[in-house]
Design an enzyme around this catalytic site. Structure first.
Site, mmCIF file in Angstrom:
data_model
loop_
_atom_site.group_PDB
_atom_site.id
_atom_site.type_symbol
_atom_site.label_atom_id
_atom_site.label_comp_id
_atom_site.label_asym_id
_atom_site.label_seq_id
_atom_site.Cartn_x
_atom_site.Cartn_y
_atom_site.Cartn_z
ATOM 1 N N CYS A 213 0.826 -1.209 0.000
ATOM 2 C CA CYS A 213 0.000 0.000 0.000
ATOM 3 C C CYS A 213 0.864 1.266 0.000
ATOM 4 C CB CYS A 213 -0.937 -0.003 1.193
ATOM 5 S SG CYS A 213 -0.109 -0.293 2.763
ATOM 6 N N HIS A 453 -1.729 0.858 7.746
ATOM 7 C CA HIS A 453 -2.088 0.912 6.342
ATOM 8 C C HIS A 453 -1.758 2.287 5.783
ATOM 9 C CE1 HIS A 453 -4.147 0.156 2.664
ATOM 10 N NE2 HIS A 453 -5.127 1.003 2.905
#
Length: 891
Positions: A213, A453
């Site tokens: 990510c 994340h």
């Protein structure tokens, strides 16, 4: 998207994801009632349920284990637990791993035909995984996620669910009497219409490979800079079509983002970095990746002698200096930079960080500076000066610091403001007054040092003012300015995952508190229109587009072929007639049996009807179906019990074991054969049902002449208390043979042909034949009397050139050790020579005798001398050297 789904600021893989295949130890233990307390199951409503699973003897368990299955919503559910972690085969991790596993529907026949969409069965669900505290009022360690479970992606969870040391903390009471209690709550969800980011926003998402990510966020930021994209497109193409060149891989990603279809994949780019699958599941740093990319592009531009657009866009200038107060001495070290690192801790906003960056430090007292040319240490000023800022200013906010008192990294989530527009004129030496910047992108990290994340907020055209987009891996959505700026200023305090502080779990509350900006990108206000100039499809170089279109078309054809292959399976059908026609080792000659390529959703009853129509089978009512399994020595045998089959059983249900899935490594190519079935037609006079104490055995007899071979005699379903002699008496009652003169061997391996002696009077249960599917070879004792060696001529068409093979042991030795050896006359060397079949353990004297026979003319073997054909040296003894290193000796 599922927050907390992947990533952290340090290398880890605290992500909700499936079990990495290359990390799975295929050995497993499935806990039954004997080792667990019967699980409590609770149905909250028609869409939700939960159950618990007690893992006893937790500290001693090394292998993975499954909980008992629970049926809900028409599907089977269970927990998959790795008490020692799932960091890799043979590795013991610091974390233990927990996944929710859905093996599939309870009734395969209830699944709609997947050929409509090519996906097979699937079920959407959100779930919470918990380790329960066993003390009154204790808080559980909890993680939550959601997933679309499917035939190919049936498990989802957390590789780093929690620190193992946390489970052993006596204050938390997660482990009591070496028992850990797990709980899962599952909520079934309706499948949502697939969101199309490109159609909705005009931007495509990037596929997350596991923990990429951070890379996806950076790539989207660079892609939206039109000048950077133009520079990447204009770089030369590699000559090698299959090149792993970083530049070409980046060109491909940008082209697919601009003109591709659907979500863009980045595997070829990470492969060009030299990364493997483990790297894709390991979090790297945004700044590190940015420098890897820009350094490679700069080196390539230098080789191609092209304008360096990297330095033109991103390079600024600074110097660190030391200037004495009382003497005329000054030292300056000029440097360039592609990004600036700004301190967050102790600063309320971006201006205070620049104040700290450019602040002057006094060197006085005991810390005076020793200047060249002066004997005495001098008072001095030391600091950094910004000489010039680049058109695109990249700022790395230092939110990770090492705490020496706790010996670990902590994430700084202090409130830290950054503006939509910033004026840095006062921080630039001799500024022209145009050092005003507007915000282009914000890379956000949500989580802590152990997990989290990355995603990005990007404003492709700052002149639009309020138009922001959120780039979260595969999903791109419109966003409000507050989401991009205010929501990422931080919330104060330090977010730590420590057993003495908070449980290492990701929940909605602490994700919000741990969400903050990590990387900012500003663009000089008077350069915005030039740098972010819209990039049209017509500007893509024609030679690049043709090559990528061609490669994408070929890849699409391969993808469709793989997708089609996944809908089909290959079945090998074995009948008794196949066994009777086979005269060698192994169950049958696998290259001669009937193979069928059928849809996985086909009913087993339909397959049997087709076989009957083709006259492969006669009476389906007298049929026993056995699934063949591969043993440890790579020999196929029938399963312990025949399959229980009904009209609603689909063929896909037969593919359950790793043994069936013979996929080519690192590809999704269809396997050669998914399933092998032995279809046994039971005679009317025999009972159809198999008793628990019965075993199915297959008998062959050894025939030494005229050419040695094995012949199938028959199959017997017999009680394990009987002896081979008793079984053979019934089997050979019609043949003129004395049972007392029979010798028995079990065929142990076909890949490395070998047999094991069996004693006829010993019950089957005492001679390791209680495992159904054993192949017993019978030979007459009379054949054990060896014939005296007589004069014989060489027979090139016979095994060992006609040398007698009289016993089963001889026959299997021949199969295992046979070797072809070519002998060439030393004078003249152009002689074609003679090829003999010998055994690798043949003694030198026997080799010379066989060679003498082959040469004819009553050659005396004692007068044959052998030489190494490569070196020309004499071979005093052929031995292993001749067969393993010198297959072409001369004589």
């Amino acid at each position: 998207m599922d927050e907390g789904r992947d990533g952290s600021l340090f290398p880890t893989a605290d992500d909700a994801k499936g079990v990495p295949e290359e990390h799975v130890d295929e050995s497993e233990e499935e806990l039954g009632p004997a080792s667990t307390v019967p699980p409590a199951e609770e149905q909250k409503d028609e869409n939700s349920f939960s159950f618990t699973f007690e893992v006893t003897e937790f500290s001693t368990r090394e292998k993975k284990l499954y909980s008992p299955e629970h049926h809900f919503g028409g599907y089977r559910w269970r927990l998959l637990v790795f008490p020692a972690g799932n960091g890799g085969v043979g590795d013991r991790s610091e974390h233990f791993s927990v996944y929710l596993d859905c093996p599939g529907p309870v009734n395969e026949a209830d699944v709609e035909d997947p050929l409509n969409d090519g996906q097979g069965w699937s079920r959407n669900a959100s779930f919470k995984l918990r380790v329960l505290s066993q003390k009154p009022g204790g808080k559980p360690c909890e993680r939550e996620s959601k997933h679309q479970f499917s035939e190919r992606d049936c498990d989802w969870g957390f590789q780093d669910f929690a620190l193992i040391k946390l489970l052993y903390d006596p204050k938390e009471c997660f482990r009591v009497n070496d028992t850990v209690v797990l709980q899962v709550s599952v909520t079934l969800q309706d499948a949502q219409p697939q969101y199309d980011s490109r159609k909705t926003t005009g931007f495509a998402g990037l596929k997350n490979q596991g923990a990429t990510c951070y890379m996806n966020s950076l790539l989207q930021t660079l892609y939206t800079i039109g000048t950077f994209r133009r520079g990447v497109y204009q770089m030369s193409l590699p000559e090698d079509v299959n090149s792993t060149n970083i530049t070409y891989a980046l060109q491909r990603v940008f082209y697919d983002l601009q003109k591709g279809q659907g979500v863009v994949r980045t595997k070829k780019l990470t492969r060009s970095f030299g990364w493997d699958t483990v790297d894709a599941f390991t979090q790297h740093d945004v700044q590190e990746l940015n420098r890897l990319l820009t350094n490679h592009l700069e080196e390539t531009l230098k080789k191609e002698k092209k304008e360096n657009y990297i330095t033109k866009l991103f390079e600024g200038k600074q110097c660190n200096y030391i200037e004495c107060v009382n003497v005329p001495y000054k030292s300056e070290n000029h440097q360039t930079f592609l990004d600036l690192q700004l301190t967050v801790k102790g600063c309320k906003n971006i201006y205070e960080s620049f104040d700290k960056f450019t602040e002057v430090e006094m060197l006085d007292g005991e810390n005076k500076y020793k200047a060249d040319g002066y004997d005495e240490p001098q008072d001095a000023r030391m600091g950094y000066k910004i000489l010039a800022l680049p058109p695109v200013l990249q700022l790395h906010l230092i939110r990770i610091e090492f705490d020496p008192y706790r010996g670990m990294g902590v994430k700084i989530n202090d409130w830290y403001e950054f503006g939509n527009e910033i004026d840095l004129t006062k921080y630039v030496e001799k500024s022209d007054g145009n050092d005003v910047y507007v915000l282009h992108s914000v890379l956000v990290h949500s989580g802590d040092v152990n997990g989290g994340h990355y995603y990005a907020f990007i404003r492709p055209n700052p002149e639009d003012g309020e138009k922001w987009y959120k780039f979260d891996d595969e999903i791109v959505t419109e966003a409000k300015p507050k989401q991009a700026l205010d929501d990422n200023f931080g919330y104060g305090g330090e977010a730590m995952a420590d057993a003495d502080n908070n449980h290492p779990m990701v929940t909605n509350n602490n994700i919000k508190k741990c969400t903050s900006a990590y990387w900012l990108q500003y663009i000089r206000k008077d350069h915005v229109n030039t740098i972010l100039e819209p990039f049209s499809d017509e500007e893509v170089p024609e030679v690049l587009e043709k090559r990528l279109v061609h490669e994408n078309e070929e890849e699409e054809l391969r993808r469709k072929d793989r997708a089609e292959q996944l809908l089909y399976m290959s079945i090998a059908i074995v009948t008794e007639s196949d066994m009777r026609s086979h005269q060698g080792v192994d169950f049958v000659a696998w290259n001669k049996v009937k193979k069928m390529r059928v849809k996985k959703v086909m009913l087993l009853s339909k397959l049997l009807e087709l076989l009957k129509a083709e006259q492969v089978l006669k009476d389906l009512s007298r049929l026993r179906i056995w699934k063949l399994r591969m043993t440890e020595n790579r020999t196929y045998k029938v399963g312990v019990e025949p399959l229980e089959w009904a009209d609603n059983i689909r063929l896909s249900s037969l593919i359950k074991d790793y043994d069936d899935l013979r996929f080519t490594p690192k590809t999704y190519a269809a396997p050669d054969t998914h399933v092998r079935l032995f279809l046994e037609e039971v005679p009317e006079e025999e009972p159809l049902e198999k008793e628990d104490d019965e075993v199915l055995l297959f008998f062959k007899k050894f025939v030494p002449k005229p050419l040695p071979h094995l012949e199938f005699v028959g199959k017997v379903l017999v009680n394990a208390s009987k002896s081979l002699t008793e079984v053979a008496a019934d089997l050979f009652k019609d043949e003129m043979v004395s049972i007392e003169n029979l010798s028995f061997h079990e065929e142990v391996s076909a890949s490395e042909p070998d047999v094991q002696r069996l004693y006829g009077t010993t019950p089957l249960e005492r001679c390791n034949l209680t495992s159904t599917g054993g192949i017993v070879i019978v030979e007459a004792v009379s054949s054990l009397i060896r014939e005296e060696e007589t004069e014989r001529n060489l027979n090139p068409g016979a095994p060992l050139n006609g040398r007698p093979i009289e016993t089963v042991i001889d026959y299997f030795d021949y199969l295992r050790m046979r070797v072809k050896v070519k002998f060439i006359r030393r004078f003249p060397l152009e002689d074609d020579g003679i090829v003999l079949e010998l055994l690798s353990n043949d003694e030198d004297e026997l080799v010379r005798k066989e060679l003498a026979r082959g040469l004819g003319e009553r050659r005396d073997p004692d007068y044959i001398k052998l030489y190494d054909s490569a070196s020309g040296k004499s071979l005093p003894s052929l031995g292993d050297f001749a067969f393993r290193r010198c297959p072409h000796p001369s004589c």
